[in-house]
Design an enzyme around this catalytic site. Structure first.
Site, short mmCIF file in Angstrom:
data_model
loop_
_atom_site.label_atom_id
_atom_site.label_comp_id
_atom_site.label_asym_id
_atom_site.label_seq_id
_atom_site.Cartn_x
_atom_site.Cartn_y
_atom_site.Cartn_z
N GLY A 135 40.26 51.54 96.37
CA GLY A 135 38.99 51.28 97.15
C GLY A 135 38.72 49.94 96.82
O GLY A 135 37.48 49.58 96.53
N MET B 227 43.57 57.97 103.88
CA MET B 227 45.11 58.04 104.32
C MET B 227 45.08 59.59 104.74
O MET B 227 46.08 60.39 104.53
CB MET B 227 46.01 57.89 103.18
CG MET B 227 45.88 56.61 102.26
SD MET B 227 46.28 55.44 103.51
CE MET B 227 47.97 55.48 103.33
N LEU C 44 43.57 61.89 111.42
CA LEU C 44 42.50 62.70 111.88
C LEU C 44 42.91 63.21 113.44
O LEU C 44 43.50 62.81 114.17
CB LEU C 44 41.48 61.57 112.16
CG LEU C 44 41.12 61.07 110.73
CD1 LEU C 44 40.02 59.71 110.97
CD2 LEU C 44 40.29 62.01 109.92
N ASN D 230 38.67 50.84 111.29
CA ASN D 230 39.62 51.07 110.27
C ASN D 230 40.31 49.88 109.97
O ASN D 230 40.34 48.94 110.83
CB ASN D 230 40.65 52.02 111.08
CG ASN D 230 41.85 52.42 109.57
OD1 ASN D 230 41.66 52.74 108.43
ND2 ASN D 230 43.22 52.31 110.35
N HIS E 101 43.94 48.15 108.79
CA HIS E 101 45.37 48.30 108.75
C HIS E 101 46.27 46.94 108.16
O HIS E 101 45.99 46.15 109.08
CB HIS E 101 45.81 48.89 110.18
CG HIS E 101 47.38 49.32 110.01
ND1 HIS E 101 47.64 50.61 109.60
CD2 HIS E 101 48.19 48.93 110.61
CE1 HIS E 101 48.97 50.69 109.70
NE2 HIS E 101 49.39 49.54 110.38
N SER F 67 44.71 44.07 110.28
CA SER F 67 43.92 44.19 111.42
C SER F 67 42.66 45.04 111.20
O SER F 67 42.98 46.03 110.51
CB SER F 67 44.77 44.59 112.56
OG SER F 67 45.62 43.93 112.87
N LEU G 288 47.03 57.04 116.92
CA LEU G 288 47.04 56.42 115.43
C LEU G 288 47.27 54.95 115.41
O LEU G 288 48.39 54.33 115.85
CB LEU G 288 48.03 57.30 114.84
CG LEU G 288 48.11 56.86 113.33
CD1 LEU G 288 47.04 57.44 112.46
CD2 LEU G 288 49.44 57.37 112.90
N ASP G 289 46.30 54.07 114.77
CA ASP G 289 46.53 52.73 114.52
C ASP G 289 46.51 51.94 115.69
O ASP G 289 47.07 50.83 115.54
CB ASP G 289 47.86 52.19 113.75
CG ASP G 289 47.54 52.97 112.31
OD1 ASP G 289 46.32 53.11 111.87
OD2 ASP G 289 48.62 53.26 111.62
#
Ligand code: GRF
Length: 216
Positions: free
Chosen positions: A14, A92, A95, A109, A111, A138, A146-147
């Site tokens: 976090g 992590m 989804l 998000n 990354h 990024s 995904l990403d």
């Protein structure tokens, strides 16, 4: 400006959450973190949230038979706070497309790579193995790829010959703590949007991500 309600999802330490909380508390980021939700009961970030008086919830993925039922419960938990932005900060879990579609244009998000390079895990190790000279992080809108969603902002660091995955990760993380609050600020100010599958800032499509200069 009325603070934008946001929910932050975490799985671990976090530190990005901490940076966002700091930006709200000390740098007038016009956001109200209504809740921090983790899929891991022992995520350290939950304590950070509690220390700042932010509501926390755990939706433990291990309690669900499949991805769909976990995502359904997670969506219910998020939506009970009625956020306008969902912030994945070291969350992590992969989804489901239905979950992602529900938050289309209002979920971002961070990354740890210069996307589109190194989607997925072990990004620092992979950058070192490839002898890259630059690496970074990024922030992107989340799509079912995904990403792979449209990138908003990136920051980069030089890769040093003495770097290990840990030293490189630490330098990248320090920049993550700058670019994530910046992207959230743009969104809260109504300057950042997802239009179709393109991110736009101040009404202009981002043909390439904003590049973070450390003097900012
Ligand atoms: C960060 O490197 C982030 O880019 C990645 O997971 C890590 C989370 O770190 N998605 P923290 O929990 O915010 O410290």
């Amino acid at each position: 400006m009325k603070p934008l309600p946001i929910v932050v999802l975490i799985s671990g330490g976090g530190s990005n959450l901490r940076a966002i909380i700091d930006a709200v508390e000390k740098q007038n980021l016009p956001a109200k973190i209504r809740a921090v939700i983790s899929n891991c009961p022992d995520a350290c970030g939950l304590q950070r949230a509690c220390n700042s008086g932010i509501e926390t919830q755990v939706v433990d993925h291990r309690q669900f038979v499949d991805r769909d039922s976990f995502d359904h419960a997670l969506q219910q938990a998020i939506d009970s706070y009625d956020p306008e932005l969902v912030v994945l900060a070291g969350f992590m879990r992969i989804l489901t497309p239905r979950f992602v579609a529900h938050y289309q244009g209002r979920m971002i998000n961070i990354h740890p790579s210069l996307l589109p390079a190194y989607r997925g895990l072990r990004t620092h190790q992979r950058a070192l193995e490839a002898n890259d000279t630059r690496h970074g992080a990024s922030v992107h809108f989340v799509t079912s790829d995904l990403d792979g969603g449209p990138v908003i902002i990136q920051a980069e660091v030089p890769v040093l010959s003495c770097d290990t995955p840990d030293t490189l990760a630490a330098r990248v993380l320090a920049l993550e703590h700058k670019i994530y609050p910046q992207a959230i600020r743009w969104f809260t100010e109504g300057r950042l949007r997802l239009e179709g599958d393109v991110a736009s800032l101040d009404g202009q499509p981002l043909m390439k991500p904003v590049y973070w200069e450390d003097s900012q």
